[in-house]
Design a protein around this motif. Structure first.
Motif, PDB file in Angstrom:
ATOM      1  N   LEU A  13       0.857  -1.190   0.000  1.00  0.00           N
ATOM      2  CA  LEU A  13       0.000   0.000   0.000  1.00  0.00           C
ATOM      3  C   LEU A  13       0.892   1.238   0.000  1.00  0.00           C
ATOM      4  CD1 LEU A  13      -2.495  -0.904   2.911  1.00  0.00           C
ATOM      5  CD2 LEU A  13      -2.967  -1.106   0.471  1.00  0.00           C
ATOM      6  N   ALA A  14       0.410   2.316  -0.628  1.00  0.00           N
ATOM      7  CA  ALA A  14       1.120   3.604  -0.527  1.00  0.00           C
ATOM      8  C   ALA A  14       0.154   4.759  -0.756  1.00  0.00           C
ATOM      9  CB  ALA A  14       2.253   3.694  -1.555  1.00  0.00           C
ATOM     10  N   ALA A  15       0.331   5.800   0.047  1.00  0.00           N
ATOM     11  CA  ALA A  15      -0.429   7.046  -0.125  1.00  0.00           C
ATOM     12  C   ALA A  15       0.507   8.118  -0.671  1.00  0.00           C
ATOM     13  CB  ALA A  15      -1.014   7.490   1.212  1.00  0.00           C
ATOM     14  N   ALA A  16      -0.068   9.147  -1.266  1.00  0.00           N
ATOM     15  CA  ALA A  16       0.736  10.267  -1.767  1.00  0.00           C
ATOM     16  C   ALA A  16       0.813  11.358  -0.701  1.00  0.00           C
ATOM     17  CB  ALA A  16       0.106  10.834  -3.032  1.00  0.00           C
ATOM     18  N   ASP A  17       1.829  12.188  -0.818  1.00  0.00           N
ATOM     19  CA  ASP A  17       1.979  13.330   0.084  1.00  0.00           C
ATOM     20  C   ASP A  17       2.229  14.562  -0.793  1.00  0.00           C
ATOM     21  OD1 ASP A  17       2.483  15.102   2.078  1.00  0.00           O
ATOM     22  OD2 ASP A  17       4.351  14.161   2.759  1.00  0.00           O
ATOM     23  N   PRO A  18       1.135  15.175  -1.296  1.00  0.00           N
ATOM     24  CA  PRO A  18       1.284  16.266  -2.273  1.00  0.00           C
ATOM     25  C   PRO A  18       2.147  17.410  -1.760  1.00  0.00           C
ATOM     26  CG  PRO A  18      -1.023  15.651  -2.018  1.00  0.00           C
ATOM     27  CD  PRO A  18      -0.269  14.883  -0.980  1.00  0.00           C
ATOM     28  N   LEU A  19       2.087  17.676  -0.442  1.00  0.00           N
ATOM     29  CA  LEU A  19       2.830  18.826   0.090  1.00  0.00           C
ATOM     30  C   LEU A  19       4.342  18.604   0.057  1.00  0.00           C
ATOM     31  CD1 LEU A  19       0.473  19.781   3.063  1.00  0.00           C
ATOM     32  CD2 LEU A  19       0.582  20.765   0.757  1.00  0.00           C
ATOM     33  N   ALA A  20       4.765  17.351  -0.096  1.00  0.00           N
ATOM     34  CA  ALA A  20       6.206  17.065  -0.177  1.00  0.00           C
ATOM     35  C   ALA A  20       6.703  17.144  -1.622  1.00  0.00           C
ATOM     36  CB  ALA A  20       6.486  15.685   0.407  1.00  0.00           C
ATOM     37  N   LEU A  21       5.814  17.429  -2.565  1.00  0.00           N
ATOM     38  CA  LEU A  21       6.225  17.560  -3.969  1.00  0.00           C
ATOM     39  C   LEU A  21       6.428  19.035  -4.295  1.00  0.00           C
ATOM     40  CD1 LEU A  21       3.541  15.168  -5.541  1.00  0.00           C
ATOM     41  CD2 LEU A  21       6.010  14.712  -5.450  1.00  0.00           C
ATOM     42  N   PRO A  22       7.310  19.360  -5.250  1.00  0.00           N
ATOM     43  CA  PRO A  22       7.443  20.756  -5.662  1.00  0.00           C
ATOM     44  C   PRO A  22       6.097  21.285  -6.187  1.00  0.00           C
ATOM     45  CG  PRO A  22       9.054  19.348  -6.792  1.00  0.00           C
ATOM     46  CD  PRO A  22       8.149  18.438  -6.013  1.00  0.00           C
ATOM     47  N   GLY A  23       5.848  22.561  -5.958  1.00  0.00           N
ATOM     48  CA  GLY A  23       4.574  23.161  -6.339  1.00  0.00           C
ATOM     49  C   GLY A  23       4.219  22.964  -7.803  1.00  0.00           C
ATOM     50  N   TRP A  24       5.227  23.123  -8.708  1.00  0.00           N
ATOM     51  CA  TRP A  24       4.933  22.991 -10.143  1.00  0.00           C
ATOM     52  C   TRP A  24       4.475  21.580 -10.485  1.00  0.00           C
ATOM     53  CZ3 TRP A  24       7.398  19.254 -12.902  1.00  0.00           C
ATOM     54  CH2 TRP A  24       8.608  18.759 -12.369  1.00  0.00           C
TER      55      TRP A  24
END
Ligand SMILES: O=C(O)CCC(=O)C(=O)O
Ligand SMILES: [Fe+2]
Length: 322
Positions: free
Chosen positions: A179-190
């Motif tokens: 299983l894996a979830a995403a962490d959008p805030l850890a990705l660069p804004g663009w």
């Protein structure tokens, strides 16, 4: 590495497990099959007779929009009554296996309605996940030696399920589901911005008879940042040809999900509902024995709102990160 397991675990005690089995036995007496139209029409009502404490816990989990999965442990599987793990999902099954179908459908009914694909396992609503000889290195769930890459179940379709229900009957080597979830805030804004835009294509995976649909472009990431919704498949999702920024963003989220992937090994009696919005899932490689004792899961796709998953009533794919 972020390993943020949010599997809601609900353990049946002996009395609850016996009650659940007795209810499934009644259903098996009364109905022809766990996926018969007559049972499907009644199962959501009959499921009210499951023991109250785990039912309440499943209901609380249903309303948690950040969970990774709901796990009900302790269901009774009588291995002595179960037939050998079939060599193929088409093979006939024992009464104990038939009963397991009713058990899975009863728990599933607390989260929604079962759906199926005419293009997968001949349109069956209850499907089987088991290793098939000759499929060892394929990219479908009957593989074994090859890792089943992480994926949103049926990511190609806007009508995909909200939950993938798996009932473990056998898992001798405790081969993990992943299983894996995403962490959008850890990705660069663009990258985050690009991933929420309609710049990606997902083709149907090989579990479907091919060319059932032409892929449409869509985002791979939607929903609120603290409960991001994924629509992505490690093998089947690509950026629109020529869109270099989308390709680079996709590489970043592929890398993040690779890094976030964690193991979750099912034991006999475990029923898990993987949240198909919040997490991707897959399976680690293993060596199938083909001796009748192999890993065997029963599977059902569950729609939280059946009306929304009907063609013409699209799920809300365009909600933005916010
Ligand atoms: O075998 C597993 O643990 C997961 C298989 C899978 O991805 C599925 O059945 O959808
Ligand atoms: Fe899957």
């Amino acid at each position: 590495m972020l390993v943020n397991t949010r599997v809601v675990r609900i353990a049946l005690d002996r009395e609850e497990a016996k009650l659940a089995r007795a209810l499934a036995l009644n259903c098996a007496d009364e109905y022809l099959a766990a996926d018969s139209p007559e049972f499907l029409a009644e199962v959501n009502v009959i499921a009210h007779e499951l023991p109250v404490a785990p039912r309440r816990a499943v209901n609380r989990a249903r309303l948690d929009d950040g969970k990774h999965a709901v796990l009900v442990t302790g269901n009774i599987v009588r291995d002595d009554l179960l037939n050998d793990t079939p060599a193929h999902w088409r093979a006939p099954q024992s009464e104990e296996a038939r009963l397991s179908g009713f058990t899975l459908m009863l728990w599933a009914a607390l989260l929604g309605d079962a759906i199926a694909w005419t293009t997968q396992q001949e349109g069956r609503i209850l499907t089987d996940v088991l290793p098939v000889a000759g499929h060892e290195q394929t990219t479908v769930s009957s593989s074994s030696r090859k890792e089943l890459s992480w994926h949103t179940e049926d990511a190609f379709s806007p009508y995909r399920a909200d939950y993938v229900g798996l009932y473990c009957l056998r898992n001798p080597d405790r081969t993990p589901t992943t299983l894996a979830a995403a962490d959008p805030l850890a990705l660069p804004g663009w990258a985050c911005e690009a991933l929420t835009q309609s710049r990606f294509l997902t083709r149907p995976d090989d579990a479907h008879d091919q060319d059932v649909t032409r892929p449409e472009t869509g985002p791979v990431l939607t929903g609120p940042a603290d409960a991001a919704v994924l629509r992505i498949d490690r093998d089947c999702t690509a950026a629109v040809p020529g869109d270099e920024e989308a390709r680079a963003a996709l590489e970043l989220i592929f890398g993040q999900l690779d890094a976030n992937l964690y193991d979750f090994a099912l034991a006999p009696g475990d029923v898990i509902f993987v949240d198909n919005r919040n997490v991707v899932h897959g399976r680690r490689p293993f060596r199938a024995r083909y001796d009748g004792r192999d890993r065997w899961l029963r599977r059902v796709n569950v729609a939280a709102d059946l009306r929304r998953t009907r063609p013409g009533r699209r799920s809300d794919d365009d909600r933005r990160i916010g």
